[in-house]
Design a protein around this motif. Structure first.
Motif, PDB file in Angstrom:
ATOM      1  N   GLY A 264      16.117 -12.171 -12.783  1.00  0.00           N
ATOM      2  CA  GLY A 264      15.751 -11.824 -14.150  1.00  0.00           C
ATOM      3  C   GLY A 264      14.267 -11.561 -14.328  1.00  0.00           C
ATOM      4  O   GLY A 264      13.857 -10.993 -15.344  1.00  0.00           O
ATOM      5  N   ARG A 265      13.470 -11.944 -13.348  1.00  0.00           N
ATOM      6  CA  ARG A 265      12.017 -11.754 -13.431  1.00  0.00           C
ATOM      7  C   ARG A 265      11.546 -10.619 -12.528  1.00  0.00           C
ATOM      8  O   ARG A 265      10.346 -10.353 -12.434  1.00  0.00           O
ATOM      9  CB  ARG A 265      11.311 -13.050 -13.042  1.00  0.00           C
ATOM     10  N   LEU A 266      12.497  -9.957 -11.859  1.00  0.00           N
ATOM     11  CA  LEU A 266      12.147  -8.936 -10.867  1.00  0.00           C
ATOM     12  C   LEU A 266      12.889  -7.647 -11.122  1.00  0.00           C
ATOM     13  O   LEU A 266      13.928  -7.617 -11.791  1.00  0.00           O
ATOM     14  CB  LEU A 266      12.488  -9.458  -9.463  1.00  0.00           C
ATOM     15  N   VAL A 267      12.384  -6.558 -10.545  1.00  0.00           N
ATOM     16  CA  VAL A 267      13.043  -5.257 -10.618  1.00  0.00           C
ATOM     17  C   VAL A 267      13.009  -4.625  -9.233  1.00  0.00           C
ATOM     18  O   VAL A 267      12.010  -4.720  -8.512  1.00  0.00           O
ATOM     19  CB  VAL A 267      12.361  -4.340 -11.657  1.00  0.00           C
ATOM     20  N   SER A 268      14.120  -4.011  -8.826  1.00  0.00           N
ATOM     21  CA  SER A 268      14.220  -3.420  -7.495  1.00  0.00           C
ATOM     22  C   SER A 268      13.419  -2.127  -7.420  1.00  0.00           C
ATOM     23  O   SER A 268      13.355  -1.348  -8.381  1.00  0.00           O
ATOM     24  CB  SER A 268      15.685  -3.139  -7.173  1.00  0.00           C
ATOM     25  N   ILE A 269      12.812  -1.888  -6.231  1.00  0.00           N
ATOM     26  CA  ILE A 269      12.127  -0.616  -6.006  1.00  0.00           C
ATOM     27  C   ILE A 269      12.790   0.162  -4.866  1.00  0.00           C
ATOM     28  O   ILE A 269      12.266   1.185  -4.431  1.00  0.00           O
ATOM     29  CB  ILE A 269      10.633  -0.830  -5.707  1.00  0.00           C
ATOM     30  N   GLY A 270      13.926  -0.344  -4.361  1.00  0.00           N
ATOM     31  CA  GLY A 270      14.656   0.371  -3.321  1.00  0.00           C
ATOM     32  C   GLY A 270      14.647  -0.351  -1.983  1.00  0.00           C
ATOM     33  O   GLY A 270      14.063  -1.423  -1.835  1.00  0.00           O
ATOM     34  N   ARG A 271      15.296   0.287  -0.996  1.00  0.00           N
ATOM     35  CA  ARG A 271      15.408  -0.301   0.340  1.00  0.00           C
ATOM     36  C   ARG A 271      14.344   0.310   1.260  1.00  0.00           C
ATOM     37  O   ARG A 271      14.100   1.526   1.221  1.00  0.00           O
ATOM     38  CB  ARG A 271      16.806  -0.043   0.926  1.00  0.00           C
ATOM     39  N   TYR A 272      13.762  -0.536   2.108  1.00  0.00           N
ATOM     40  CA  TYR A 272      12.698  -0.076   2.988  1.00  0.00           C
ATOM     41  C   TYR A 272      12.830  -0.753   4.349  1.00  0.00           C
ATOM     42  O   TYR A 272      13.302  -1.889   4.456  1.00  0.00           O
ATOM     43  CB  TYR A 272      11.314  -0.391   2.399  1.00  0.00           C
ATOM     44  N   ALA A 273      12.371  -0.029   5.368  1.00  0.00           N
ATOM     45  CA  ALA A 273      12.307  -0.603   6.713  1.00  0.00           C
ATOM     46  C   ALA A 273      10.945  -1.244   6.898  1.00  0.00           C
ATOM     47  O   ALA A 273       9.914  -0.644   6.576  1.00  0.00           O
ATOM     48  CB  ALA A 273      12.515   0.493   7.750  1.00  0.00           C
ATOM     49  N   LEU A 274      10.950  -2.463   7.395  1.00  0.00           N
ATOM     50  CA  LEU A 274       9.715  -3.197   7.650  1.00  0.00           C
ATOM     51  C   LEU A 274       9.454  -3.255   9.147  1.00  0.00           C
ATOM     52  O   LEU A 274      10.376  -3.521   9.930  1.00  0.00           O
ATOM     53  CB  LEU A 274       9.812  -4.623   7.095  1.00  0.00           C
ATOM     54  N   ARG A 275       8.226  -3.011   9.550  1.00  0.00           N
ATOM     55  CA  ARG A 275       7.884  -3.032  10.966  1.00  0.00           C
ATOM     56  C   ARG A 275       8.189  -4.401  11.567  1.00  0.00           C
ATOM     57  O   ARG A 275       7.757  -5.433  11.045  1.00  0.00           O
ATOM     58  CB  ARG A 275       6.404  -2.688  11.153  1.00  0.00           C
ATOM     59  N   GLY A 276       8.937  -4.396  12.653  1.00  0.00           N
ATOM     60  CA  GLY A 276       9.269  -5.628  13.329  1.00  0.00           C
ATOM     61  C   GLY A 276      10.454  -6.370  12.745  1.00  0.00           C
ATOM     62  O   GLY A 276      10.833  -7.425  13.253  1.00  0.00           O
ATOM     63  N   VAL A 277      11.041  -5.856  11.665  1.00  0.00           N
ATOM     64  CA  VAL A 277      12.208  -6.477  11.040  1.00  0.00           C
ATOM     65  C   VAL A 277      13.427  -5.613  11.348  1.00  0.00           C
ATOM     66  O   VAL A 277      13.407  -4.388  11.175  1.00  0.00           O
ATOM     67  CB  VAL A 277      12.014  -6.628   9.518  1.00  0.00           C
TER      68      VAL A 277
ATOM     69  N   ARG B 165       0.821  -1.205   0.000  1.00  0.00           N
ATOM     70  CA  ARG B 165       0.000   0.000   0.000  1.00  0.00           C
ATOM     71  C   ARG B 165       0.854   1.254   0.000  1.00  0.00           C
ATOM     72  O   ARG B 165       0.573   2.218  -0.713  1.00  0.00           O
ATOM     73  CB  ARG B 165      -0.919   0.000   1.218  1.00  0.00           C
ATOM     74  N   SER B 166       1.903   1.234   0.812  1.00  0.00           N
ATOM     75  CA  SER B 166       2.739   2.427   0.955  1.00  0.00           C
ATOM     76  C   SER B 166       3.509   2.754  -0.318  1.00  0.00           C
ATOM     77  O   SER B 166       3.685   3.925  -0.664  1.00  0.00           O
ATOM     78  CB  SER B 166       3.719   2.238   2.118  1.00  0.00           C
ATOM     79  N   VAL B 167       3.985   1.729  -1.019  1.00  0.00           N
ATOM     80  CA  VAL B 167       4.815   1.974  -2.205  1.00  0.00           C
ATOM     81  C   VAL B 167       4.016   1.834  -3.496  1.00  0.00           C
ATOM     82  O   VAL B 167       4.570   1.948  -4.587  1.00  0.00           O
ATOM     83  CB  VAL B 167       6.028   1.019  -2.223  1.00  0.00           C
ATOM     84  N   GLU B 168       2.704   1.567  -3.353  1.00  0.00           N
ATOM     85  CA  GLU B 168       1.799   1.482  -4.495  1.00  0.00           C
ATOM     86  C   GLU B 168       2.275   0.457  -5.527  1.00  0.00           C
ATOM     87  O   GLU B 168       2.372   0.732  -6.724  1.00  0.00           O
ATOM     88  CB  GLU B 168       1.618   2.863  -5.148  1.00  0.00           C
ATOM     89  N   GLN B 169       2.573  -0.718  -5.024  1.00  0.00           N
ATOM     90  CA  GLN B 169       2.950  -1.843  -5.882  1.00  0.00           C
ATOM     91  C   GLN B 169       2.048  -3.031  -5.553  1.00  0.00           C
ATOM     92  O   GLN B 169       1.852  -3.350  -4.374  1.00  0.00           O
ATOM     93  CB  GLN B 169       4.413  -2.238  -5.666  1.00  0.00           C
ATOM     94  N   PRO B 170       1.505  -3.699  -6.552  1.00  0.00           N
ATOM     95  CA  PRO B 170       0.616  -4.829  -6.265  1.00  0.00           C
ATOM     96  C   PRO B 170       1.354  -6.065  -5.757  1.00  0.00           C
ATOM     97  O   PRO B 170       0.763  -6.887  -5.053  1.00  0.00           O
ATOM     98  CB  PRO B 170      -0.055  -5.115  -7.610  1.00  0.00           C
ATOM     99  N   VAL B 171       2.626  -6.206  -6.115  1.00  0.00           N
ATOM    100  CA  VAL B 171       3.418  -7.362  -5.705  1.00  0.00           C
ATOM    101  C   VAL B 171       4.767  -6.882  -5.193  1.00  0.00           C
ATOM    102  O   VAL B 171       5.439  -6.089  -5.851  1.00  0.00           O
ATOM    103  CB  VAL B 171       3.643  -8.348  -6.874  1.00  0.00           C
ATOM    104  N   LEU B 172       5.147  -7.369  -4.010  1.00  0.00           N
ATOM    105  CA  LEU B 172       6.464  -7.077  -3.461  1.00  0.00           C
ATOM    106  C   LEU B 172       7.143  -8.381  -3.071  1.00  0.00           C
ATOM    107  O   LEU B 172       6.510  -9.295  -2.527  1.00  0.00           O
ATOM    108  CB  LEU B 172       6.376  -6.170  -2.237  1.00  0.00           C
ATOM    109  N   VAL B 173       8.430  -8.440  -3.354  1.00  0.00           N
ATOM    110  CA  VAL B 173       9.214  -9.652  -3.134  1.00  0.00           C
ATOM    111  C   VAL B 173      10.405  -9.294  -2.253  1.00  0.00           C
ATOM    112  O   VAL B 173      11.041  -8.244  -2.442  1.00  0.00           O
ATOM    113  CB  VAL B 173       9.690 -10.231  -4.480  1.00  0.00           C
ATOM    114  N   SER B 174      10.725 -10.163  -1.300  1.00  0.00           N
ATOM    115  CA  SER B 174      11.806  -9.884  -0.360  1.00  0.00           C
ATOM    116  C   SER B 174      13.172 -10.020  -1.010  1.00  0.00           C
ATOM    117  O   SER B 174      13.337 -10.620  -2.075  1.00  0.00           O
ATOM    118  CB  SER B 174      11.718 -10.843   0.835  1.00  0.00           C
TER     119      SER B 174
END
Length: 410
Positions: free
Chosen positions: A382-395, A362-371
């Motif tokens: 090869g099937r993914l593209v980076s959207i940057g580094r983010y802090a995850l709650r509890g991680v 929701r925050s980054v407006e992406q339908p799919v996010l991969v770790s």
């Protein structure tokens, strides 16, 4: 008269079939063949039993029918909850049921009904039998006691038809009346086994059901496994519930159907439906295959959601989208809960992280996010593209997140 020894032998074979878990159609076929061998001239047979299934009301088994017709099949709803609309085929089936000898017997409380040519004016099915050369028959309802009823499974219904002139004799009908209760018990036993498996898979998931049915039901017993983890939910679900509450269940069913179908098609196992959320895992011999399957399922689900949205928009129904987080890691998979209520699921930091990644959509407006860990698996970048580094709650540490390569979900 038919010798008691022959009746006892046939009854014993039915008992063995029930204990062995012989399929119902095979039980009916063997019964009819053996009945003919001892002097009960059965030419057509039909056995029905209701069940607990999310789609079908029950199953029927036939013998002596046109060989082009299957020996067993599922039938739809004949008793429909208030507010549910039946399709044309279902309406026709329900009308046929209400015009059947079985429905008549349920209404009158009879357990055995001898059928003759005179019944053709009462039951349309008897007209069909007579046109096929049948001379008479008998319908039998073997009801269960109150403690034996499960859902709509309250009886075994059977009909036995013969081409013998003037139909069955009194002695032959008496023999059927003595034998059919044992057949009904054998059919019920096998049906209950199938029903247990169906309910387990429906409410626990396919792999979890297999594990529970194999005996892994001890509280606190869990396996440590490596899995790709799927955590998804629907965008704007609260808005839909507030603005069109009557649409909530149909909407959930539509979107869950496309997501679960995609997961299953790629070998995943759905462990939990949490409101509008889905928790699933993909396991394989190695991470590359598990993650590849999860990513392919994600792509298929995205395409299916787009097609579903087009159909629902055309019908002026509310539409939404799916947020999905994918992660990979070790989890504990097994029985977790209290003494009275257990859940067969996965737990561990990796599951929590997958949930946090899905929430980040929701925050980054992406339908799919991969770790980051998922993307690092061989063959994934090869099937993914980076959207940057983010802090995850509890991680503990920020991590790089990825999404599907543009066009990868289309």
């Amino acid at each position: 008269m038919i010798p008691d020894a022959d009746l006892l032998a046939l009854s014993a074979s039915l008992t063995g079939a029930g204990l062995n878990g012989t399929p119902e159609d095979a039980i009916v076929r063997d019964f009819c063949e053996r009945a003919n061998a001892i002097g009960i001239p059965v030419d057509r047979a039909l056995v029905l039993i209701d069940t607990l299934h999310p789609v079908y009301e029950g199953r029927l088994f036939r013998w002596g029918q046109d060989p082009s017709q299957p020996g067993s099949l599922e039938y739809g709803r004949t008793v429909v909850p208030e507010g549910v609309t039946l399709g044309e085929d279902e309406q026709r089936a329900a009308a046929n049921w209400r015009a059947s000898p079985f429905f008549h017997m349920l209404t009158t409380g009879e357990s055995l009904l001898r059928l003759t040519e005179q019944h053709a004016s009462i039951f349309p099915v008897m007209q069909d039998y007579l046109m096929g050369g049948i001379k008479g028959g008998v319908s039998i309802v073997n009801r269960f006691g109150p403690d034996g009823i499960i859902g709509e499974m309250d009886a075994v219904y059977s009909s036995w038809m013969t081409r013998q002139e003037r139909g069955f004799t009194d002695a032959q009908i008496d023999a059927l009346a003595r034998l059919v209760p044992t057949l009904a018990l054998a059919v019920k036993t096998t049906a209950l086994t199938r029903m247990t498996g169906t309910l387990m898979e429906t409410y626990l998931g396919r792999d979890a059901a297999r594990r529970v049915l194999s005996g892994r039901i001890m509280r606190g017993v869990a396996d440590r496994i490596d899995a790709a983890i799927w955590f998804s939910d629907l965008r704007g679900f609260t808005r839909v519930t507030d603005s069109a509450p009557e649409q909530v269940i149909p909407l959930l069913n539509d979107y869950a159907d496309v997501a679960v179908s995609a997961i299953h098609a790629h070998g995943g196992d759905v462990l939990k439906l949490i409101g509008d959320g889905i928790l699933a895992i993909f396991t394989a011999g190695d991470r590359a295959r598990a993650c590849g399957a999860a990513l392919s399922a994600a792509s298929d689900a995205r395409r299916a959601v787009a097609a579903l949205n087009a159909r629902r928009a055309h019908d002026l129904l509310p539409v939404t989208d799916m947020y999905l987080g994918l992660h990979v890691g070790e989890v504990y998979y097994g029985n977790i809960g209290s003494l009275d209520r257990l859940d067969f699921t996965v737990v561990g930091p990796a599951v929590n992280e997958a949930s946090r990644i899905a929430t980040m959509c929701r925050s980054v407006e992406q339908p799919v996010l991969v770790s980051q860990a998922f993307a690092a698996v061989d063959g994934m970048r090869g099937r993914l593209v980076s959207i940057g580094r983010y802090a995850l709650r509890g991680v503990e540490r920020p991590q790089e997140l990825f999404t599907l390569e543009p066009g990868g979900s289309e």
